[in-house]
Design a protein around this motif. Structure first.
Motif, short mmCIF file in Angstrom:
data_model
loop_
_atom_site.label_atom_id
_atom_site.label_comp_id
_atom_site.label_asym_id
_atom_site.label_seq_id
_atom_site.Cartn_x
_atom_site.Cartn_y
_atom_site.Cartn_z
N ASP A 103 36.13 35.42 58.09
CA ASP A 103 36.45 34.81 56.81
C ASP A 103 36.17 35.77 55.66
O ASP A 103 35.11 36.41 55.61
N LEU A 104 37.13 35.89 54.76
CA LEU A 104 36.99 36.70 53.56
C LEU A 104 37.30 35.81 52.36
O LEU A 104 38.21 34.98 52.42
N THR A 105 36.59 36.01 51.27
CA THR A 105 36.92 35.31 50.03
C THR A 105 36.82 36.29 48.88
O THR A 105 36.09 37.28 48.95
N ASN A 106 37.57 36.00 47.82
CA ASN A 106 37.40 36.81 46.62
C ASN A 106 36.31 36.18 45.76
O ASN A 106 35.68 35.20 46.14
N SER A 107 36.06 36.75 44.60
CA SER A 107 34.96 36.29 43.76
C SER A 107 35.16 34.88 43.23
O SER A 107 34.22 34.24 42.78
N SER A 125 48.65 43.56 40.42
CA SER A 125 47.76 42.58 39.79
C SER A 125 47.29 41.53 40.79
O SER A 125 46.13 41.12 40.78
N LEU A 126 48.19 41.10 41.69
CA LEU A 126 47.81 40.11 42.69
C LEU A 126 46.86 40.69 43.74
O LEU A 126 45.92 40.03 44.18
N PHE A 127 47.11 41.93 44.13
CA PHE A 127 46.19 42.59 45.07
C PHE A 127 44.80 42.69 44.45
O PHE A 127 43.79 42.50 45.12
N LYS A 128 44.75 42.99 43.16
CA LYS A 128 43.47 43.07 42.46
C LYS A 128 42.85 41.68 42.32
O LYS A 128 41.65 41.50 42.54
N LYS A 129 43.66 40.71 41.96
CA LYS A 129 43.16 39.34 41.75
C LYS A 129 42.49 38.80 43.01
O LYS A 129 41.41 38.20 42.94
N TYR A 130 43.13 39.04 44.15
CA TYR A 130 42.59 38.51 45.41
C TYR A 130 41.69 39.53 46.11
O TYR A 130 41.28 39.32 47.24
N GLU A 131 41.41 40.63 45.43
CA GLU A 131 40.45 41.64 45.87
C GLU A 131 40.78 42.20 47.25
O GLU A 131 39.92 42.35 48.11
N GLU A 175 25.86 43.50 34.29
CA GLU A 175 25.79 43.19 35.72
C GLU A 175 24.87 41.99 35.97
O GLU A 175 25.20 41.11 36.77
N VAL A 176 23.73 41.97 35.33
CA VAL A 176 22.78 40.87 35.53
C VAL A 176 23.37 39.56 35.01
O VAL A 176 23.24 38.50 35.63
N MET A 177 24.04 39.60 33.87
CA MET A 177 24.68 38.40 33.33
C MET A 177 25.72 37.86 34.33
O MET A 177 25.78 36.66 34.59
N SER A 178 26.51 38.76 34.89
CA SER A 178 27.54 38.36 35.85
C SER A 178 26.93 37.81 37.12
O SER A 178 27.41 36.84 37.70
N TYR A 179 25.83 38.44 37.54
CA TYR A 179 25.13 37.98 38.74
C TYR A 179 24.65 36.54 38.59
O TYR A 179 24.80 35.72 39.50
N LEU A 180 24.09 36.22 37.45
CA LEU A 180 23.58 34.87 37.23
C LEU A 180 24.70 33.83 37.31
O LEU A 180 24.51 32.72 37.81
N LEU A 181 25.88 34.22 36.85
CA LEU A 181 27.01 33.29 36.86
C LEU A 181 27.62 33.15 38.26
O LEU A 181 28.19 32.12 38.60
N SER A 233 30.04 42.51 44.32
CA SER A 233 29.75 43.57 43.35
C SER A 233 30.13 43.10 41.95
O SER A 233 30.85 42.11 41.79
N TYR A 234 29.64 43.85 40.96
CA TYR A 234 29.84 43.45 39.56
C TYR A 234 30.33 44.65 38.76
O TYR A 234 29.77 44.99 37.72
N THR A 235 31.36 45.30 39.26
CA THR A 235 31.90 46.50 38.63
C THR A 235 32.78 46.12 37.44
O THR A 235 33.20 44.97 37.30
N TYR A 236 33.08 47.12 36.61
CA TYR A 236 33.81 46.83 35.37
C TYR A 236 35.18 46.21 35.64
O TYR A 236 35.65 45.35 34.89
N ASP A 237 35.85 46.62 36.73
CA ASP A 237 37.19 46.09 37.01
C ASP A 237 37.13 44.62 37.43
O ASP A 237 37.99 43.82 37.06
N ILE A 238 36.08 44.25 38.20
CA ILE A 238 35.93 42.86 38.62
C ILE A 238 35.56 41.98 37.42
O ILE A 238 36.09 40.88 37.24
N ILE A 239 34.64 42.47 36.59
CA ILE A 239 34.26 41.72 35.38
C ILE A 239 35.47 41.55 34.46
O ILE A 239 35.69 40.48 33.88
N SER A 240 36.25 42.60 34.34
CA SER A 240 37.44 42.54 33.50
C SER A 240 38.41 41.48 33.99
O SER A 240 38.97 40.71 33.21
N LYS A 241 38.60 41.43 35.32
CA LYS A 241 39.51 40.44 35.90
C LYS A 241 38.97 39.02 35.76
O LYS A 241 39.69 38.10 35.34
N ASP A 242 37.69 38.86 36.10
CA ASP A 242 37.11 37.51 36.14
C ASP A 242 36.87 36.91 34.76
O ASP A 242 37.00 35.69 34.58
#
Length: 541
Positions: free
Chosen positions: A23-27, A276-282, A411-417, A423-432
């Protein structure tokens, strides 16, 4: 040379992928293992086949003409798991973004769609490849139609390939006789009844001798064993029904012209929408298929470049800034609320290509300068500074006994949420949180660290882009993350516990921890023996 069409049995490949990949899931918690597995098999097949046309056939979630003949058709099948059902529309969206034609036909199955197109394509002189995990489609094999059954071994996709002669060699019956074989032995997965008491071995012997169900029924008295002979007479109508259920309809009323599945070149798969969809679904492992330069240019970002020494001259008046510093402090980026981004570099010989989104502003300075003191001064200035990974930055700058309430770790702010995110990289934060897709570090420089890549001249521009994107994302995501933390009643947790803890952890890491090595080894041995003892008890139970 004949044109070639690839026909894909979507649900068959999706199921194979779903049950074959963990099983795999995105963020966002959306399951993606079936989508990822399907695309892996698709790309592997495309590379192998290089078709001129592609059609992907999907079943429609409603009864078919077979259910009208036999209400119990497929009645033993379990419902599709929710985790898999969720992925079907995701896959369709991705295929459409990749300009791949999908086909559905109410009242018919994907097998019927594939059978119909295979005969149409063959009649036009095309070579046909059918990709499926379902051996029922072997009945469609001819000298021009090949059935390709994928198998994944050791992370690689291998194929069993069947033309008509291969079916005969493997199963001792022709593709057409394969239908008669199934009408005798039935099919538990489709709940096709067949003739009771006749298994694969007996069915194969009967069809090998008599060629068809009808001929076998005519010679029922001659067939051995006796039980098979009796059952052929008793369940004659059931056998005839089973043959109708097993036969793929090769004349279904499909509306889509198969030429709509034309693939001019592989490049049509790789575009902004599919990226964009490949990025969205990681689906990160598949992103390497996109042209690296296209990935690099997917998001325009304008920034100026100055030497590290020029940071000494900066009159930084704005109250907030996003900050990035690489591991050896040879590259830094600062983004201010007025959307100006400056990348400071120790590479005074850098040249920027004419089609770049950057501006170059070296002031004739030839010598590199240590940026650390100026960054430390900035962090100590009382301005609000937003960074990715504060603890790592403190190590880079060697800031012993430093603490500030004006620095915020994205990163810590994103982790709490979302503490379950990988991971909490700039590209994932930007997408989410900013609802935008930007190229990741891996898109730009692969698995190298920015420090390693920065030493290679052709990667320097990409490293500066990583720096700029990091600083910009840190600045723009802060108010969004702050509001989300406040809504979740976690702002005080972040401010009063998590941020002070970051400094404590840094100081602990910097100073180290004194341990009693002998006692630690003794405890390790104790744990090992305890684990062995527990394992023995578990196996005994």
């Amino acid at each position: 040379m004949s044109e070639k069409i690839l026909l894909i049995d979507a649900y068959s490949i999706i199921n194979r992928a779903f049950y074959g990949i963990p099983d795999l899931t995105n963020s966002e918690g959306i399951h993606t293992n079936a989508v990822y597995g399907f695309l892996n098999i698709f790309f592997s097949t495309y590379t192998k086949v290089r078709p001129d046309y592609i059609l992907v056939a999907f079943d429609v979630k409603q009864k078919t003409f077979r259910h009208l003949m036999y209400e119990q058709y497929k009645g033993t099948r379990k419902p599709m798991p929710e985790e898999l059902q969720q992925q079907v529309p995701v896959l369709k969206d991705i295929l459409h973004a990749m300009n791949i034609r999908t086909v559905e036909l109410p009242g018919y199955e994907a097998d019927d769609i594939i059978g119909t197109y295979s005969r149409k394509a063959e009649s036009e002189g095309m070579d046909v490849v059918i990709l499926s995990g379902d051996r029922d489609l072997l009945q469609l094999a001819t000298e021009k139609v090949m059935i390709s059954l994928p198998k994944t071994k050791g992370g690689k996709t291998e194929y069993e390939e069947y033309f008509s002669e291969d079916v005969l060699k493997k199963y001792q019956v022709t593709p057409t006789e394969f239908i008669d074989l199934k009408s005798l032995m039935g099919d538990q997965s489709d709940n096709i009844p067949g003739i009771p008491g006749i298994g694969e071995k007996t069915a194969t012997a009967i069809i090998t001798k008599y060629s068809s169900l009808e001929s076998a029924l005519e010679h029922a008295d001659e067939i051995k064993p006796k039980k098979a002979s009796e059952n052929l007479r008793l369940f004659r109508d059931q056998g005839i029904l089973s043959k109708k259920l097993a036969a793929i309809n090769t004349d279904s009323p499909v509306e889509c012209d198969m030429h709509e599945g034309r693939i001019a070149s592989e490049s049509i798969f790789y575009n902004d929408e599919s990226y964009s969809l490949f990025k969205k679904y990681e689906l990160n492992r598949l992103l390497s298929r996109f042209d690296a330069k296209n990935a690099e240019n997917r998001t325009d970002i304008t920034y100026q470049i100055r030497t590290c020494a020029e940071l000494l001259c900066e009159d930084i008046k704005q109250k907030e800034a996003g900050l990035y510093v690489n591991e050896n402090a040879s590259l830094a980026a600062i983004c201010f609320p007025d959307n100006t981004i400056t990348v400071y570099t120790d590479d005074t010989s850098a040249a920027v290509s004419s089609d770049s989104q950057m501006s170059f502003n070296f002031s004739g300075m030839a010598a590199a300068s240590d940026i650390k003191p100026e960054i430390i001064k900035l962090l100590s200035s009382g301005k609000k500074i937003y960074v990715f990974g504060l603890k790592k930055l403190l190590h880079i700058l060697d800031m012993r006994d430093f603490e500030s309430r004006d620095i915020y770790d994205i990163e810590v702010m994103s982790y709490l949420l979302n503490p379950l995110q990988n991971s909490y990289t700039y590209d994932i934060i930007s997408k989410d949180h900013l609802d935008r897709i930007v190229p990741s570090k891996e898109d730009l420089i692969g698995r190298m660290s920015p420090d390693e890549a920065y030493k290679i001249s052709e990667n320097a521009d990409k490293c500066r882009k990583i720096a700029a994107l990091s600083a910009e994302t840190a600045l723009k995501s802060f108010p969004v993350l702050k509001e989300a933390l406040e809504d979740a009643d976690m702002w005080n947790l972040f401010r009063e516990i998590e941020m002070p803890l970051t400094y404590s952890l840094y100081n602990m890491e910097r100073e180290g921890v004194k341990v009693d090595a002998a006692r630690l080894a003794e405890f390790s041995e104790y744990l090992g023996k305890s684990a062995e003892s527990l394992s023995a008890e578990i196996f005994k139970e």
